[in-house]
Motif scaffolding. Sequence first.
Motif, PDB file in Angstrom:
ATOM      1  N   PHE A  58      97.060  44.633 140.659  1.00 11.61           N
ATOM      2  CA  PHE A  58      98.147  45.234 140.004  1.00 11.61           C
ATOM      3  C   PHE A  58      97.940  46.951 139.591  1.00 11.61           C
ATOM      4  CE2 PHE A  58     100.486  46.595 136.159  1.00 11.61           C
ATOM      5  CZ  PHE A  58     101.843  46.261 136.820  1.00 11.61           C
ATOM      6  N   VAL A  59      96.771  47.304 139.419  1.00  7.90           N
ATOM      7  CA  VAL A  59      96.457  48.751 139.283  1.00  7.90           C
ATOM      8  C   VAL A  59      96.245  49.463 140.713  1.00  7.90           C
ATOM      9  CG1 VAL A  59      94.024  48.644 138.913  1.00  7.90           C
ATOM     10  CG2 VAL A  59      95.193  50.531 137.949  1.00  7.90           C
ATOM     11  N   GLY A  60      95.646  48.534 141.616  1.00  4.33           N
ATOM     12  CA  GLY A  60      95.511  48.814 142.951  1.00  4.33           C
ATOM     13  C   GLY A  60      96.987  49.176 143.677  1.00  4.33           C
ATOM     14  N   MET A  61      98.032  48.447 143.312  1.00  3.60           N
ATOM     15  CA  MET A  61      99.292  48.575 144.086  1.00  3.60           C
ATOM     16  C   MET A  61      99.607  50.042 143.502  1.00  3.60           C
ATOM     17  SD  MET A  61      99.625  46.485 146.302  1.00  3.60           S
ATOM     18  CE  MET A  61      99.423  44.842 146.813  1.00  3.60           C
ATOM     19  N   ILE A  62      99.867  50.210 142.006  1.00  6.94           N
ATOM     20  CA  ILE A  62     100.554  51.186 141.437  1.00  6.94           C
ATOM     21  C   ILE A  62      99.468  52.589 142.022  1.00  6.94           C
ATOM     22  CG2 ILE A  62     100.592  52.498 139.287  1.00  6.94           C
ATOM     23  CD1 ILE A  62     100.950  49.990 137.999  1.00  6.94           C
ATOM     24  N   SER A  63      98.211  52.646 142.199  1.00  5.15           N
ATOM     25  CA  SER A  63      97.354  53.444 142.690  1.00  5.15           C
ATOM     26  C   SER A  63      97.956  54.103 144.039  1.00  5.15           C
ATOM     27  CB  SER A  63      95.841  53.244 142.645  1.00  5.15           C
ATOM     28  OG  SER A  63      95.499  52.901 141.288  1.00  5.15           O
ATOM     29  N   LEU A  64      98.360  53.030 144.839  1.00  9.97           N
ATOM     30  CA  LEU A  64      98.790  53.446 146.209  1.00  9.97           C
ATOM     31  C   LEU A  64     100.024  54.275 146.419  1.00  9.97           C
ATOM     32  CD1 LEU A  64      98.014  50.214 148.027  1.00  9.97           C
ATOM     33  CD2 LEU A  64      96.726  52.418 148.218  1.00  9.97           C
TER      34      LEU A  64
ATOM     35  N   ASN B 178      98.693  51.111 123.823  1.00 14.47           N
ATOM     36  CA  ASN B 178      97.755  51.300 124.929  1.00 14.47           C
ATOM     37  C   ASN B 178      97.046  50.132 125.442  1.00 14.47           C
ATOM     38  OD1 ASN B 178      98.078  53.919 123.334  1.00 14.47           O
ATOM     39  ND2 ASN B 178      96.842  54.561 125.454  1.00 14.47           N
ATOM     40  N   ALA B 179      97.097  48.657 124.874  1.00 10.67           N
ATOM     41  CA  ALA B 179      96.486  47.594 125.403  1.00 10.67           C
ATOM     42  C   ALA B 179      97.010  47.596 126.929  1.00 10.67           C
ATOM     43  CB  ALA B 179      96.972  46.472 124.470  1.00 10.67           C
ATOM     44  N   VAL B 180      98.170  48.027 127.241  1.00  9.33           N
ATOM     45  CA  VAL B 180      98.680  47.860 128.612  1.00  9.33           C
ATOM     46  C   VAL B 180      97.742  48.486 129.785  1.00  9.33           C
ATOM     47  CG1 VAL B 180     100.267  49.977 128.925  1.00  9.33           C
ATOM     48  CG2 VAL B 180     100.919  47.778 130.083  1.00  9.33           C
ATOM     49  N   GLU B 181      97.153  49.448 129.106  1.00  2.79           N
ATOM     50  CA  GLU B 181      96.187  50.296 130.132  1.00  2.79           C
ATOM     51  C   GLU B 181      95.195  49.519 130.689  1.00  2.79           C
ATOM     52  OE1 GLU B 181      95.224  54.833 129.471  1.00  2.79           O
ATOM     53  OE2 GLU B 181      94.561  53.721 127.602  1.00  2.79           O
ATOM     54  N   TRP B 182      94.741  48.192 130.009  1.00  2.40           N
ATOM     55  CA  TRP B 182      93.967  47.361 130.933  1.00  2.40           C
ATOM     56  C   TRP B 182      94.522  46.589 132.080  1.00  2.40           C
ATOM     57  CZ3 TRP B 182      88.895  48.142 129.910  1.00  2.40           C
ATOM     58  CH2 TRP B 182      88.659  48.904 128.671  1.00  2.40           C
ATOM     59  N   ALA B 183      95.817  46.791 132.331  1.00  2.17           N
ATOM     60  CA  ALA B 183      96.527  46.379 133.561  1.00  2.17           C
ATOM     61  C   ALA B 183      96.678  47.545 134.571  1.00  2.17           C
ATOM     62  CB  ALA B 183      97.791  45.703 133.097  1.00  2.17           C
ATOM     63  N   ALA B 184      97.017  48.845 133.784  1.00  2.00           N
ATOM     64  CA  ALA B 184      97.291  49.906 134.630  1.00  2.00           C
ATOM     65  C   ALA B 184      97.429  50.969 133.845  1.00  2.00           C
ATOM     66  CB  ALA B 184      98.351  49.648 135.868  1.00  2.00           C
ATOM     67  N   SER B 185      97.443  52.240 134.160  1.00  2.00           N
ATOM     68  CA  SER B 185      97.271  53.279 133.279  1.00  2.00           C
ATOM     69  C   SER B 185      97.974  54.487 134.050  1.00  2.00           C
ATOM     70  CB  SER B 185      96.258  54.008 132.713  1.00  2.00           C
ATOM     71  OG  SER B 185      96.281  54.874 131.999  1.00  2.00           O
ATOM     72  N   THR B 186      99.247  54.708 133.755  1.00  2.00           N
ATOM     73  CA  THR B 186     100.100  55.859 134.376  1.00  2.00           C
ATOM     74  C   THR B 186     100.884  56.392 133.218  1.00  2.00           C
ATOM     75  OG1 THR B 186     101.719  54.684 135.297  1.00  2.00           O
ATOM     76  CG2 THR B 186     100.101  54.973 136.656  1.00  2.00           C
ATOM     77  N   MET B 187     101.475  57.531 133.437  1.00  4.17           N
ATOM     78  CA  MET B 187     102.411  58.148 132.185  1.00  4.17           C
ATOM     79  C   MET B 187     103.635  57.163 132.197  1.00  4.17           C
ATOM     80  SD  MET B 187     104.447  61.766 132.220  1.00  4.17           S
ATOM     81  CE  MET B 187     103.250  62.320 131.228  1.00  4.17           C
ATOM     82  N   GLU B 188     104.207  56.601 133.512  1.00  2.00           N
ATOM     83  CA  GLU B 188     105.388  55.916 133.582  1.00  2.00           C
ATOM     84  C   GLU B 188     105.105  54.392 132.929  1.00  2.00           C
ATOM     85  OE1 GLU B 188     105.360  58.781 136.985  1.00  2.00           O
ATOM     86  OE2 GLU B 188     103.959  57.473 136.115  1.00  2.00           O
ATOM     87  N   VAL B 189     103.922  53.688 133.178  1.00  2.00           N
ATOM     88  CA  VAL B 189     103.589  52.560 132.629  1.00  2.00           C
ATOM     89  C   VAL B 189     103.407  52.700 130.944  1.00  2.00           C
ATOM     90  CG1 VAL B 189     101.630  50.944 132.274  1.00  2.00           C
ATOM     91  CG2 VAL B 189     102.484  51.684 134.717  1.00  2.00           C
ATOM     92  N   MET B 190     102.819  53.715 130.628  1.00  2.00           N
ATOM     93  CA  MET B 190     102.930  53.941 129.198  1.00  2.00           C
ATOM     94  C   MET B 190     104.069  54.176 128.610  1.00  2.00           C
ATOM     95  SD  MET B 190      99.652  53.489 128.801  1.00  2.00           S
ATOM     96  CE  MET B 190      99.906  53.867 126.749  1.00  2.00           C
ATOM     97  N   ALA B 191     104.987  54.823 129.244  1.00  2.00           N
ATOM     98  CA  ALA B 191     106.498  55.164 128.724  1.00  2.00           C
ATOM     99  C   ALA B 191     107.096  53.676 128.477  1.00  2.00           C
ATOM    100  CB  ALA B 191     107.251  55.969 129.584  1.00  2.00           C
ATOM    101  N   ILE B 192     106.959  52.611 129.559  1.00  3.89           N
ATOM    102  CA  ILE B 192     107.530  51.413 129.221  1.00  3.89           C
ATOM    103  C   ILE B 192     106.867  50.598 128.152  1.00  3.89           C
ATOM    104  CG2 ILE B 192     107.709  48.952 130.700  1.00  3.89           C
ATOM    105  CD1 ILE B 192     107.765  50.519 133.223  1.00  3.89           C
ATOM    106  N   SER B 193     105.601  50.607 128.010  1.00  2.00           N
ATOM    107  CA  SER B 193     104.940  49.981 126.957  1.00  2.00           C
ATOM    108  C   SER B 193     105.264  50.482 125.589  1.00  2.00           C
ATOM    109  CB  SER B 193     103.315  50.334 127.260  1.00  2.00           C
ATOM    110  OG  SER B 193     102.553  49.489 126.124  1.00  2.00           O
ATOM    111  N   ALA B 194     105.677  51.635 125.561  1.00  2.00           N
ATOM    112  CA  ALA B 194     106.010  52.404 124.138  1.00  2.00           C
ATOM    113  C   ALA B 194     107.454  51.836 123.968  1.00  2.00           C
ATOM    114  CB  ALA B 194     106.162  53.882 124.316  1.00  2.00           C
TER     115      ALA B 194
END
Length: 311
Positions: free
Chosen positions: A41-47, A264-280
């Motif tokens: 999951f984090v790999g796909m986002i990193s790409l 921030n628990a979502v960071e253990w799946a992936a960590s980007t500004m966009e992912v954190m906005a969704i988590s918030a």
Amino acid sequence: MTRHSIDEALQNIGVGQRFLDEMITPVLRLSSGQSVNINAFVGMISLLRADSDLWTVGGGNKLVCSGLLYAAKVNVVKGTVTSIHSKRRPQRNGEFVHLYEVNYSQGSVAGHSAYDLVILATPLHPSKSPIRFHDPAQPISVHSSRYQEKVVTLVAGCLNASYFGQERSEPFRPTAITTTAHAGNLILAASIAVPVTEVPDRQPPACARVWRLLSPEPLAAAEVSRLFPSPQAVREARWLAHPRYSPSDEAPPFVLHRHLYHLNAVEWAASTMEVMAISAKNAALLARHRWYRQLEKVDQDIVTLGQKVEL
């Protein structure tokens, strides 16, 4: 996708080993500082870092946060949270109300306030946010897994083309350099620092530019000199950027206590500004639904056609 590696995921759909080594791995080293052993999951986002349609904010992406605070017209207490206490206060009807006392410091001055709901927007890691929790009935564990350190070195100067095997006389004008896992290189990646607002028809200088070097460890002065024979200026920044990802990671909970949440628990799946906005946004929805006991709205499996859906 968090239970197996990006290596396995791509090989299962027919991606070859050479493409993994020479195309996928360099992008992962640039974005996460790791290789194809990270979760899929984090790999796909990193790409996504390989996509050309990316943008940044003039003045720094931090302005997104300050802009949102300004637009929300909230009361901002500029202090460092030191501890959170779960409190029970008696009411006149004999029942108890549950509150959270948040203790914080503003320089040498200590303060505290009581809240019905608390949402933590920080990694619960001892070296990043040493917040103490006090609730004898339900101890809160702090996730202590490793975080990935990133070292960025900004160098103004002419890059040594021969270090990268460029021996010809033509100008050496790459805008980005990536490396493979087997390169034995000093750096994970390098790119030139460009202005947010492009200047039409402006060509980059033939040699001297500001380069952004990403490395797994701080670069010694001798190592910088190998890359830049005559550096004009050097600046270094180090920080724990995100978890060090592995398919064996266990994600921490979003609900730490009765009405204490951790986006921030979502960071253990992936960590980007966009992912954190969704988590918030989802943390706010989760807190609201649980506060009003609308539990049927939490983790909905069936959504009415046309209704907006949250991840």
